[in-house]
Design a protein around this motif. Structure first.
Motif, PDB file in Angstrom:
ATOM      1  N   ILE A 142       0.836  -1.193   0.000  1.00 25.70           N
ATOM      2  CA  ILE A 142       0.000   0.000   0.000  1.00 25.70           C
ATOM      3  C   ILE A 142       0.879   1.254   0.000  1.00 25.70           C
ATOM      4  N   PHE A 143       0.616   2.122  -0.970  1.00 21.43           N
ATOM      5  CA  PHE A 143       1.285   3.418  -1.036  1.00 21.43           C
ATOM      6  C   PHE A 143       0.291   4.422  -1.597  1.00 21.43           C
TER       7      PHE A 143
ATOM      8  N   ALA B  49       5.041   0.750   4.380  1.00 19.94           N
ATOM      9  CA  ALA B  49       5.149   0.315   5.768  1.00 19.94           C
ATOM     10  C   ALA B  49       6.415  -0.505   6.005  1.00 19.94           C
ATOM     11  N   ASP B  50       6.803  -1.300   5.027  1.00 19.04           N
ATOM     12  CA  ASP B  50       8.002  -2.136   5.147  1.00 19.04           C
ATOM     13  C   ASP B  50       8.840  -1.992   3.879  1.00 19.04           C
ATOM     14  N   PRO B  51       9.470  -0.842   3.697  1.00 18.34           N
ATOM     15  CA  PRO B  51      10.186  -0.617   2.441  1.00 18.34           C
ATOM     16  C   PRO B  51      11.336  -1.584   2.212  1.00 18.34           C
TER      17      PRO B  51
ATOM     18  N   GLU C 131      13.222  -6.344  -1.177  1.00 17.73           N
ATOM     19  CA  GLU C 131      14.098  -7.509  -1.059  1.00 17.73           C
ATOM     20  C   GLU C 131      14.080  -8.300  -2.372  1.00 17.73           C
ATOM     21  N   GLY C 132      15.241  -8.501  -2.954  1.00 15.35           N
ATOM     22  CA  GLY C 132      15.359  -9.291  -4.177  1.00 15.35           C
ATOM     23  C   GLY C 132      14.964  -8.579  -5.447  1.00 15.35           C
ATOM     24  N   VAL C 133      14.566  -7.297  -5.379  1.00 19.14           N
ATOM     25  CA  VAL C 133      14.130  -6.569  -6.575  1.00 19.14           C
ATOM     26  C   VAL C 133      15.323  -6.311  -7.489  1.00 19.14           C
ATOM     27  N   THR C 134      15.146  -6.638  -8.764  1.00 18.41           N
ATOM     28  CA  THR C 134      16.202  -6.427  -9.761  1.00 18.41           C
ATOM     29  C   THR C 134      15.817  -5.407 -10.825  1.00 18.41           C
TER      30      THR C 134
END
Length: 292
Positions: A52-53, A60-62, A67-70
């Motif tokens: 949610i943005f 909330a948990d950036p 994590e793992g984004v390429t």
């Protein structure tokens, strides 16, 4: 292009979802933002992990989100205060830049402003003449500055008018909302949503950080001509022509007619080797006829 990785989309709208589906078919994991829990359930149904943005508060948990984004796609529109993604996550984006192999920012050909029907290319100085286009031009500069600071491999894509399934002149003719508004000398460029995905995929396969690409088809055309062709395909009488001055358009709708330009897509073809599936509105609308 790579057959695995993780794509994160800031803004999972029409174009972003089509592109994400392409990458999912290649084995990519998908994540992206939406504005509400209701829309989050739609993203889950499409295989996209939702975050949610709403454009105001940061994720909330950036750290977990990235994590793992390429690969990164940004289609969230700027607001009065500037680009909401950068306002909320600039420092985070700087930190994760080294792990990103490709980033794309979806802008608009509106940043060129009115050229009285003349041609523009990526080297044409920007001259946005309406508020939302001015915001896009400013957002482009903000993202370019971030890329310079962090080495984020940013590519900017200036999109023409988008059409595709559920969003096209055929549907407008059927439901009675299509109008043939005539403004002398007015021409628009447009692009089928599947061809946007084609261009983004081609850029991922041939990354060139810092590049800017116009994303449009090969044939700019007046809007009334496109509406008339849609009616012809449907075997219907086209709606009557309405002079622009008598159309009674909303301020936003009027703004679309305040600029006339022909957008060159030569760089897209030459540098990315893109062959458009729908090089003009004719091929695009013919194909969409079967989806109605």
């Amino acid at each position: 292009m790579p057959d695995e990785g993780k794509l994160f989309c800031f803004g999972c709208g029409y174009s972003a979802r089509v592109f994400a589906a392409r990458l999912a078919a290649r084995g990519f994991a998908l994540a992206g933002t939406c504005r509400s829990e209701e829309k989050a359930s739609t993203l889950r149904g499409g295989g996209i992990e939702p975050f949610i943005f709403d454009g105001d508060k940061p994720l909330a948990d950036p750290e977990g989100a990235f994590e793992g984004v390429t690969h990164l796609l940004i289609s969230t529109p700027p607001g009065e205060a500037g680009d909401p993604v950068l306002a909320a996550h600039r420092d985070l984006l700087k930190r994760i830049a080294p792990q990103i192999k490709w980033a794309g920012y979806l802008s608009t050909t509106g940043v060129y402003g009115d050229r009285k029907g003349g041609w523009v290319n990526e080297e044409t100085p920007l001259d946005p003449n309406v508020t939302r286009s001015n915001r896009r031009a400013a957002a482009e500069s903000e993202w370019q500055a971030l890329a310079a600071e962090s080495a984020l491999p940013l590519h900017i894509f200036r999109l023409a008018g988008i059409y595709g399934p559920r969003r096209n002149q055929l549907q407008g003719v059927i439901d009675g909302t299509a109008k043939r508004i005539v403004k002398e000398g007015q021409v628009f460029s447009r692009i089928h949503v599947e061809d946007i995905a084609n261009v983004l995929e081609a850029s991922m396969a041939r990354p060139n950080p810092g590049a800017i690409y116009n994303v449009c088809d090969d044939e700019p055309a007046p809007a009334p001509v496109v509406v008339a062709y849609a009616a012809e395909l449907l075997g219907r009488t086209p709606p009557p022509e309405i002079p622009f001055e008598e159309a009674g358009l909303s301020p936003m709708a009027r703004s679309f007619y305040m600029a006339s330009r022909r957008v060159s897509n030569a760089r897209m073809h030459e540098e990315l080797g893109v062959t458009l599936a729908y090089p003009s509105y004719r091929e695009g609308l013919k194909a969409l006829l079967a989806t109605l």
